[in-house]
Design a protein around this motif. Structure first.
Motif, mmCIF file in Angstrom:
data_model
loop_
_atom_site.group_PDB
_atom_site.id
_atom_site.type_symbol
_atom_site.label_atom_id
_atom_site.label_comp_id
_atom_site.label_asym_id
_atom_site.label_seq_id
_atom_site.Cartn_x
_atom_site.Cartn_y
_atom_site.Cartn_z
ATOM 1 N N ALA A 190 -1.845 1.784 4.343
ATOM 2 C CA ALA A 190 -1.892 1.874 2.260
ATOM 3 C C ALA A 190 -2.318 0.188 1.989
ATOM 4 O O ALA A 190 -4.063 0.046 1.992
ATOM 5 C CB ALA A 190 -1.853 2.186 1.518
ATOM 6 N N LEU A 191 -1.266 -0.549 1.529
ATOM 7 C CA LEU A 191 -2.057 -1.444 1.556
ATOM 8 C C LEU A 191 -3.244 -3.131 2.142
ATOM 9 O O LEU A 191 -3.933 -3.361 1.976
ATOM 10 C CB LEU A 191 -0.274 -2.402 1.426
ATOM 11 N N ASP A 192 -2.293 -2.227 3.725
ATOM 12 C CA ASP A 192 -2.981 -2.696 4.970
ATOM 13 C C ASP A 192 -4.958 -2.376 4.857
ATOM 14 O O ASP A 192 -5.640 -3.478 4.669
ATOM 15 C CB ASP A 192 -3.742 -2.794 5.887
ATOM 16 N N ALA A 193 -5.036 -0.980 4.318
ATOM 17 C CA ALA A 193 -6.324 -0.575 4.188
ATOM 18 C C ALA A 193 -6.836 -1.620 2.804
ATOM 19 O O ALA A 193 -8.078 -0.957 2.724
ATOM 20 C CB ALA A 193 -6.280 0.967 3.576
ATOM 21 N N PHE A 194 -6.217 -1.372 1.802
ATOM 22 C CA PHE A 194 -6.432 -2.018 0.164
ATOM 23 C C PHE A 194 -7.469 -3.060 0.943
ATOM 24 O O PHE A 194 -8.046 -3.806 0.382
ATOM 25 C CB PHE A 194 -5.986 -2.003 -0.970
ATOM 26 N N ASN A 195 -6.264 -4.320 1.747
ATOM 27 C CA ASN A 195 -6.486 -5.532 1.923
ATOM 28 C C ASN A 195 -7.916 -5.787 2.559
ATOM 29 O O ASN A 195 -9.160 -6.095 2.430
ATOM 30 C CB ASN A 195 -5.891 -6.029 2.323
ATOM 31 N N ARG A 196 -7.832 -4.853 3.569
ATOM 32 C CA ARG A 196 -9.393 -4.528 4.978
ATOM 33 C C ARG A 196 -10.181 -4.379 3.928
ATOM 34 O O ARG A 196 -12.057 -4.646 4.453
ATOM 35 C CB ARG A 196 -9.231 -4.129 6.141
ATOM 36 N N SER A 197 -10.037 -3.296 3.104
ATOM 37 C CA SER A 197 -11.304 -2.828 1.973
ATOM 38 C C SER A 197 -11.279 -4.259 0.610
ATOM 39 O O SER A 197 -12.570 -3.528 -0.183
ATOM 40 C CB SER A 197 -10.994 -1.701 1.843
ATOM 41 N N GLU A 198 -10.790 -4.796 0.717
ATOM 42 C CA GLU A 198 -10.879 -5.981 -0.565
ATOM 43 C C GLU A 198 -11.032 -5.237 -1.653
ATOM 44 O O GLU A 198 -11.612 -5.307 -2.781
ATOM 45 C CB GLU A 198 -11.985 -6.664 -0.658
ATOM 46 N N VAL A 199 -10.169 -3.556 -1.844
ATOM 47 C CA VAL A 199 -9.284 -3.259 -3.261
ATOM 48 C C VAL A 199 -8.380 -3.893 -3.396
ATOM 49 O O VAL A 199 -7.179 -3.814 -2.358
ATOM 50 C CB VAL A 199 -9.400 -1.741 -2.751
ATOM 51 N N GLY A 200 -7.862 -4.338 -4.918
ATOM 52 C CA GLY A 200 -6.539 -4.538 -5.429
ATOM 53 C C GLY A 200 -6.032 -3.228 -5.761
ATOM 54 O O GLY A 200 -6.298 -1.882 -5.719
ATOM 55 N N PHE A 201 -4.841 -3.918 -5.669
ATOM 56 C CA PHE A 201 -3.300 -2.454 -6.211
ATOM 57 C C PHE A 201 -2.694 -3.517 -7.163
ATOM 58 O O PHE A 201 -2.409 -4.637 -7.058
ATOM 59 C CB PHE A 201 -2.624 -2.878 -4.693
ATOM 60 N N ALA A 202 -2.714 -2.221 -7.983
ATOM 61 C CA ALA A 202 -1.730 -2.653 -9.063
ATOM 62 C C ALA A 202 -0.192 -1.258 -9.691
ATOM 63 O O ALA A 202 -0.858 -0.834 -9.431
ATOM 64 C CB ALA A 202 -2.108 -3.161 -9.923
ATOM 65 N N ARG A 203 0.801 -2.242 -9.706
ATOM 66 C CA ARG A 203 1.865 -1.220 -10.191
ATOM 67 C C ARG A 203 1.862 -1.706 -11.434
ATOM 68 O O ARG A 203 2.420 -2.773 -11.870
ATOM 69 C CB ARG A 203 2.613 -1.763 -9.211
ATOM 70 N N VAL A 204 2.104 -0.652 -12.744
ATOM 71 C CA VAL A 204 2.728 -1.127 -13.519
ATOM 72 C C VAL A 204 4.219 -0.834 -14.492
ATOM 73 O O VAL A 204 4.794 -0.861 -13.668
ATOM 74 C CB VAL A 204 1.881 -0.179 -14.468
#
Length: 105
Positions: free
Chosen positions: A91-105
């Motif tokens: 999932a994190l790799d997919a976020f990175n490839r699509s230039e999507v950020g990820f945040a955990r609260v």
């Protein structure tokens, strides 16, 4: 910033637990998004084991990422995304490839 929230509980019992409830996860993520003045686009929720990626709204999230309909994904905790390390990595790799950020609260 277009934000998606993803929430997950493993069981119906956990869904009503004050600490991990879907409502609590969503509220914490909404506060995080509001504080940053991001635009909340969608809230996705699943009730199911985090050991498998075969969850309907998790799959919808991955599709939204591939289609670049989201700029950042917000989760309450990393294990709410998945409990399977390989799935988290993918999932994190997919976020990175699509230039999507990820945040955990």
């Amino acid at each position: 910033m277009r934000a998606f929230i993803y929430c997950r509980v493993s069981t119906q019992e956990q869904a009503t637990d004050d600490h991990y409830s879907l409502a609590n996860q969503e509220a914490r993520c909404r506060d995080y998004i509001k504080h940053r003045s991001w635009q909340l686009v969608k809230v996705l929720k699943d009730v199911g084991s985090g050991k498998s990626a075969e969850r309907p709204n998790y799959q919808e999230l991955l599709l939204a990422i591939r289609e670049k309909r989201v700029d950042v994904v917000v989760v309450y905790r990393l294990d709410r995304l998945s409990r399977n390390v390989v799935d988290v990595y993918n999932a994190l790799d997919a976020f990175n490839r699509s230039e999507v950020g990820f945040a955990r609260v």
